[in-house]
Design a protein around this motif. Structure first.
Motif, PDB file in Angstrom:
ATOM      1  N   TRP A 187      11.749  21.153  42.412  1.00 48.25           N
ATOM      2  CA  TRP A 187      12.311  20.554  43.208  1.00 48.25           C
ATOM      3  C   TRP A 187      13.837  20.550  42.938  1.00 48.25           C
ATOM      4  CZ3 TRP A 187      12.076  14.729  44.220  1.00 48.25           C
ATOM      5  CH2 TRP A 187      12.737  14.155  45.648  1.00 48.25           C
ATOM      6  N   THR A 188      14.131  20.114  41.694  1.00 50.44           N
ATOM      7  CA  THR A 188      15.581  20.050  41.439  1.00 50.44           C
ATOM      8  C   THR A 188      16.502  21.423  41.366  1.00 50.44           C
ATOM      9  OG1 THR A 188      15.173  18.251  39.843  1.00 50.44           O
ATOM     10  CG2 THR A 188      17.223  19.424  39.396  1.00 50.44           C
ATOM     11  N   GLY A 189      15.608  22.387  41.085  1.00 46.70           N
ATOM     12  CA  GLY A 189      16.056  23.850  41.236  1.00 46.70           C
ATOM     13  C   GLY A 189      16.245  24.260  42.578  1.00 46.70           C
ATOM     14  N   SER A 190      15.364  23.980  43.452  1.00 48.68           N
ATOM     15  CA  SER A 190      15.553  24.274  44.953  1.00 48.68           C
ATOM     16  C   SER A 190      16.879  23.625  45.366  1.00 48.68           C
ATOM     17  CB  SER A 190      14.372  24.010  45.692  1.00 48.68           C
ATOM     18  OG  SER A 190      13.145  24.523  44.937  1.00 48.68           O
ATOM     19  N   THR A 191      16.873  22.058  45.062  1.00 53.08           N
ATOM     20  CA  THR A 191      18.000  21.399  45.609  1.00 53.08           C
ATOM     21  C   THR A 191      19.458  22.083  45.300  1.00 53.08           C
ATOM     22  OG1 THR A 191      16.395  19.398  45.833  1.00 53.08           O
ATOM     23  CG2 THR A 191      18.845  19.120  45.774  1.00 53.08           C
ATOM     24  N   PHE A 192      19.214  22.355  43.889  1.00 54.98           N
ATOM     25  CA  PHE A 192      20.547  22.977  43.425  1.00 54.98           C
ATOM     26  C   PHE A 192      20.957  24.225  44.496  1.00 54.98           C
ATOM     27  CE2 PHE A 192      22.696  26.132  40.683  1.00 54.98           C
ATOM     28  CZ  PHE A 192      23.656  25.282  40.201  1.00 54.98           C
ATOM     29  N   ILE A 193      20.165  25.113  44.753  1.00 53.22           N
ATOM     30  CA  ILE A 193      20.403  26.022  45.472  1.00 53.22           C
ATOM     31  C   ILE A 193      20.889  25.666  46.831  1.00 53.22           C
ATOM     32  CG2 ILE A 193      19.487  28.182  46.529  1.00 53.22           C
ATOM     33  CD1 ILE A 193      19.838  28.562  43.510  1.00 53.22           C
ATOM     34  N   GLY A 194      20.529  24.569  47.421  1.00 50.41           N
ATOM     35  CA  GLY A 194      20.595  23.976  48.679  1.00 50.41           C
ATOM     36  C   GLY A 194      22.180  23.915  48.873  1.00 50.41           C
ATOM     37  N   TYR A 195      22.668  23.619  47.636  1.00 49.61           N
ATOM     38  CA  TYR A 195      24.184  23.340  47.856  1.00 49.61           C
ATOM     39  C   TYR A 195      25.070  24.491  47.971  1.00 49.61           C
ATOM     40  CZ  TYR A 195      24.084  18.469  46.153  1.00 49.61           C
ATOM     41  OH  TYR A 195      23.632  17.212  46.131  1.00 49.61           O
ATOM     42  N   LEU A 211      14.108  35.041  49.778  1.00 47.64           N
ATOM     43  CA  LEU A 211      15.203  34.667  49.181  1.00 47.64           C
ATOM     44  C   LEU A 211      15.955  36.052  48.570  1.00 47.64           C
ATOM     45  CD1 LEU A 211      14.193  31.400  47.260  1.00 47.64           C
ATOM     46  CD2 LEU A 211      15.441  31.535  49.465  1.00 47.64           C
ATOM     47  N   SER A 212      17.377  35.972  48.407  1.00 53.11           N
ATOM     48  CA  SER A 212      17.879  37.191  47.811  1.00 53.11           C
ATOM     49  C   SER A 212      17.520  36.905  46.205  1.00 53.11           C
ATOM     50  CB  SER A 212      19.211  36.912  48.099  1.00 53.11           C
ATOM     51  OG  SER A 212      19.931  35.810  47.457  1.00 53.11           O
ATOM     52  N   PHE A 213      18.095  37.921  45.694  1.00 51.36           N
ATOM     53  CA  PHE A 213      17.933  37.888  44.074  1.00 51.36           C
ATOM     54  C   PHE A 213      18.370  37.051  43.460  1.00 51.36           C
ATOM     55  CE2 PHE A 213      19.762  39.542  39.909  1.00 51.36           C
ATOM     56  CZ  PHE A 213      18.424  39.480  39.459  1.00 51.36           C
ATOM     57  N   TRP A 214      19.737  36.672  43.871  1.00 50.11           N
ATOM     58  CA  TRP A 214      20.493  35.780  43.019  1.00 50.11           C
ATOM     59  C   TRP A 214      20.099  34.422  43.426  1.00 50.11           C
ATOM     60  CZ3 TRP A 214      22.973  36.799  38.806  1.00 50.11           C
ATOM     61  CH2 TRP A 214      23.521  38.062  38.706  1.00 50.11           C
ATOM     62  N   TRP A 216      16.853  33.611  43.950  1.00 48.81           N
ATOM     63  CA  TRP A 216      15.738  33.533  43.251  1.00 48.81           C
ATOM     64  C   TRP A 216      16.137  33.331  41.694  1.00 48.81           C
ATOM     65  CZ3 TRP A 216      11.244  32.164  44.576  1.00 48.81           C
ATOM     66  CH2 TRP A 216      10.418  32.697  45.505  1.00 48.81           C
ATOM     67  N   PHE A 217      17.099  34.135  41.241  1.00 48.42           N
ATOM     68  CA  PHE A 217      17.649  34.013  39.721  1.00 48.42           C
ATOM     69  C   PHE A 217      17.864  32.459  39.382  1.00 48.42           C
ATOM     70  CE2 PHE A 217      20.974  33.703  36.732  1.00 48.42           C
ATOM     71  CZ  PHE A 217      20.260  34.445  35.691  1.00 48.42           C
ATOM     72  N   TRP A 218      18.828  31.809  40.232  1.00 49.96           N
ATOM     73  CA  TRP A 218      19.386  30.772  39.828  1.00 49.96           C
ATOM     74  C   TRP A 218      18.321  29.431  40.190  1.00 49.96           C
ATOM     75  CZ3 TRP A 218      23.141  30.245  36.832  1.00 49.96           C
ATOM     76  CH2 TRP A 218      24.208  31.440  36.699  1.00 49.96           C
ATOM     77  N   MET A 219      17.484  29.795  41.144  1.00 48.06           N
ATOM     78  CA  MET A 219      16.533  28.710  41.300  1.00 48.06           C
ATOM     79  C   MET A 219      15.617  28.549  40.309  1.00 48.06           C
ATOM     80  SD  MET A 219      13.503  28.291  44.325  1.00 48.06           S
ATOM     81  CE  MET A 219      14.895  28.236  45.739  1.00 48.06           C
ATOM     82  N   ILE A 220      15.323  29.730  39.553  1.00 50.14           N
ATOM     83  CA  ILE A 220      14.055  29.710  38.451  1.00 50.14           C
ATOM     84  C   ILE A 220      14.889  29.331  37.123  1.00 50.14           C
ATOM     85  CG2 ILE A 220      12.805  31.410  37.014  1.00 50.14           C
ATOM     86  CD1 ILE A 220      12.234  32.873  39.529  1.00 50.14           C
ATOM     87  N   PHE A 221      16.085  29.810  36.954  1.00 50.94           N
ATOM     88  CA  PHE A 221      17.226  29.482  35.979  1.00 50.94           C
ATOM     89  C   PHE A 221      17.176  28.022  35.891  1.00 50.94           C
ATOM     90  CE2 PHE A 221      21.225  28.730  33.779  1.00 50.94           C
ATOM     91  CZ  PHE A 221      20.921  29.115  32.662  1.00 50.94           C
ATOM     92  N   TYR A 222      17.660  27.476  36.974  1.00 50.84           N
ATOM     93  CA  TYR A 222      18.018  26.028  36.971  1.00 50.84           C
ATOM     94  C   TYR A 222      16.851  25.184  36.743  1.00 50.84           C
ATOM     95  CZ  TYR A 222      20.920  21.711  37.829  1.00 50.84           C
ATOM     96  OH  TYR A 222      21.472  20.499  37.728  1.00 50.84           O
ATOM     97  N   SER A 223      15.652  25.445  37.420  1.00 56.65           N
ATOM     98  CA  SER A 223      14.237  24.834  37.350  1.00 56.65           C
ATOM     99  C   SER A 223      13.912  24.725  35.983  1.00 56.65           C
ATOM    100  CB  SER A 223      13.257  25.506  38.147  1.00 56.65           C
ATOM    101  OG  SER A 223      13.654  25.443  39.424  1.00 56.65           O
ATOM    102  N   PHE A 224      14.166  26.204  35.013  1.00 58.07           N
ATOM    103  CA  PHE A 224      13.531  26.158  33.728  1.00 58.07           C
ATOM    104  C   PHE A 224      14.619  25.464  32.712  1.00 58.07           C
ATOM    105  CE2 PHE A 224      13.755  28.379  29.651  1.00 58.07           C
ATOM    106  CZ  PHE A 224      12.340  28.542  29.408  1.00 58.07           C
ATOM    107  N   ALA A 225      15.584  25.511  33.089  1.00 60.36           N
ATOM    108  CA  ALA A 225      16.628  24.565  32.338  1.00 60.36           C
ATOM    109  C   ALA A 225      16.459  23.250  32.372  1.00 60.36           C
ATOM    110  CB  ALA A 225      18.117  24.825  32.802  1.00 60.36           C
ATOM    111  N   THR A 226      16.024  22.770  33.780  1.00 59.95           N
ATOM    112  CA  THR A 226      15.789  21.146  33.706  1.00 59.95           C
ATOM    113  C   THR A 226      14.492  20.772  32.858  1.00 59.95           C
ATOM    114  OG1 THR A 226      16.690  21.358  35.953  1.00 59.95           O
ATOM    115  CG2 THR A 226      15.388  19.328  35.389  1.00 59.95           C
TER     116      THR A 226
END
Length: 500
Positions: A187-195, A211-214, A216-226
């Protein structure tokens, strides 16, 4: 980290040296035992104990406030669009009624300067207080720890669960915890992409895997980092990875308000019955219960003095105050105060008066200047920008009808929230009559949609008869024709060339 501490050498005034050993200059080489102890501390898992109190309530309120802003802000609408959207594709940053373009990088520099001076001022006054209440690492760690306590139980229950052999019950509990963690992280990663992408369209694109490649990348990356930072690394980020923890010592001094253990009142430490008067037993008020250590999210012992690993969350204050209440001792054995205030026996009001020193006033003055400058600059910002580029391939040419023609390209940036039609007029020294034609249709007016930037071809013509050869200063004026929503105008200087 617990247990009775050896007495520190007394100073000239007979008061034990309050400075924590970790902040004092090194007087001996680090032994192998010290190195092994440090490695064990890094590897050891910390099980913070839950606590209630004034500062715990403040942390909860700030967690709710910061996450309400983070999760809710992308859903706000402003004049039919997302109120806060950093559109990297179109290179536009929408922040409510203001749109920032690449040309506005100046404002980014000002915001960074304001953030730096704000950090200096806040740290000089209250130390690492931001880390304990509003830092994203602390906030998400609090959320993940709350889930962990609800699923696995408090400190003792979690320790017993981790020490128990693997079983279906343990697997079920651990699996439930990680499932909830992953849901929050996703949810946090999805919200981050929403900005960075319209969040109202993001859900549909996510469901249909569009979704585009980037994205997907930033959503998964930010979710994993959280998930990784808040679920596993936790205090290690604050203690070993955060640069702020390392350089805060140069911004605090003996008058800065930080979480402080009153060593003069608390030592010598020792367990005792409630019926024993500490002074008669040769003891201080600290009962050596180590609860202040058990509730600390970074696992430090505040009784060792101020340490760079302390994030100033105040959990040890709540814990110690509860123990003092049970022992019928005065509160404040651990409290927010300054080193000088504690050593000189000052109350909080007297200690706060020492905060306002020349350095603090300099920080405050500079911070005020930059904030006022930013506000004034934004209020005076013209929502129309114009750039003119001359056609270098043909400086000037004579065309049928006895006219001299110069060709340009003009960029109009309409930063207002309304579509605009702009009229173009030109003034050339020593030339009485000048015509301006722009756009593909060679019109005198140009239409530019709201929040858009467009390039147009532009032709300026003047009669050849009576025009001296050479370069002539030219002033181009652009203004909107419909001024109901506000007048927009701009002037730019260039040159008009008359060939031989």
């Amino acid at each position: 980290m617990s247990g009775n501490q050896s007495e520190k050498p007394a100073g000239q005034d007979g008061v034990p040296d309050w400075r924590p050993p970790r902040l004092q200059p090194a007087t001996r080489a680090v032994s192998a035992d010290d190195s092994n102890t440090q490695v064990e501390e890094i590897r050891a898992k910390i099980y913070p104990r839950s606590i209630t109190g004034v500062f715990a309530k403040w942390r909860i309120m700030l967690v709710l406030a910061t996450q309400l802003i983070f999760y809710g802000l992308p859903w706000l609408q402003w004049n039919g669009r997302q109120a806060v959207l950093f559109d990297l594709t179109e290179r536009k940053f929408y922040i409510f009624g203001i749109v920032f373009w690449p040309q506005d990088v100046f404002y980014l520099a000002i915001i960074l300067i304001i953030s730096a001076y704000g950090l200096f001022l806040f740290t000089a006054l209250a130390g690492r207080l931001f880390c304990g209440y509003a830092c994203p690492q602390t906030v998400y760690t609090e959320i993940f720890m709350w889930i962990e306590r609800k699923v696995e139980g408090d400190r003792v229950a979690r320790i017993r669960l981790d020490e128990s052999p693997m079983s279906l019950r343990k697997l079920r509990i651990k699996g439930t915890k990680h499932l909830l963690w992953i849901m929050v992280a996703w949810w946090t990663g999805s919200t981050f992409i929403g900005y960075f992408s319209p969040i109202r369209e993001l859900g549909s694109e996510l469901i249909h895997l569009q979704l585009s490649f980037w994205q997907w990348f930033w959503m998964i990356f930010y979710s994993f980092a959280t998930w990784g930072n808040a679920g596993f690394l936790r205090e290690s980020v604050c203690k070993y990875m955060c640069p702020y923890a390392r350089f805060q010592s140069v911004m605090v001094d003996k008058d800065t308000f930080v979480v402080t253990y009153d060593k003069i009142r608390g030592d010598p430490r020792g367990r005792r019955s409630k019926k024993i008067v500490p002074s008669q037993a040769g003891l201080g008020d600290c009962v050596d219960c180590t609860i202040c250590v058990q509730v600390c999210p970074t696992g430090i012992d505040i009784r060792d003095g101020l340490q760079y690993m302390c994030i100033g969350c105040g959990a040890c204050i709540d814990a110690c105050d509860q123990v003092m209440d049970k022992m019928n001792y005065p509160r404040g054995l651990i409290r927010y105060t300054s080193e000088s205030g504690m050593l000189d026996g000052l109350n909080n009001k007297q200690a706060r008066q020492r905060l306002f020193k020349p350095r603090v006033f300099v920080y405050f003055a500079l911070l005020s200047v930059f904030i006022i400058g930013l506000i004034v600059s934004l209020s005076m910002r013209t929502p129309l920008r114009v750039d003119i580029v001359r056609d270098r391939g043909a400086l000037g040419r004579e065309i049928p009808g006895g006219m001299i023609e110069n060709v340009y390209r003009i960029q109009l940036i309409n930063m207002s929230e309304n579509d605009q039609t702009f009229a173009l007029t030109a003034r050339v020294n020593d030339i009485a009559q000048v015509n301006v034609l722009a756009g593909e249709e060679n019109a005198r007016e140009i239409k530019v949609p709201a929040f858009s930037s467009q390039w147009f071809p532009m032709v300026i013509r003047a009669p050849a008869e009576g025009s001296a050869t050479g370069l002539h200063p030219l002033t181009l004026r652009i203004e909107n024709t419909d001024q109901k929503a506000g007048a927009l105008s701009a002037e730019r200087d260039t040159t008009f060339y008359v060939p031989n």
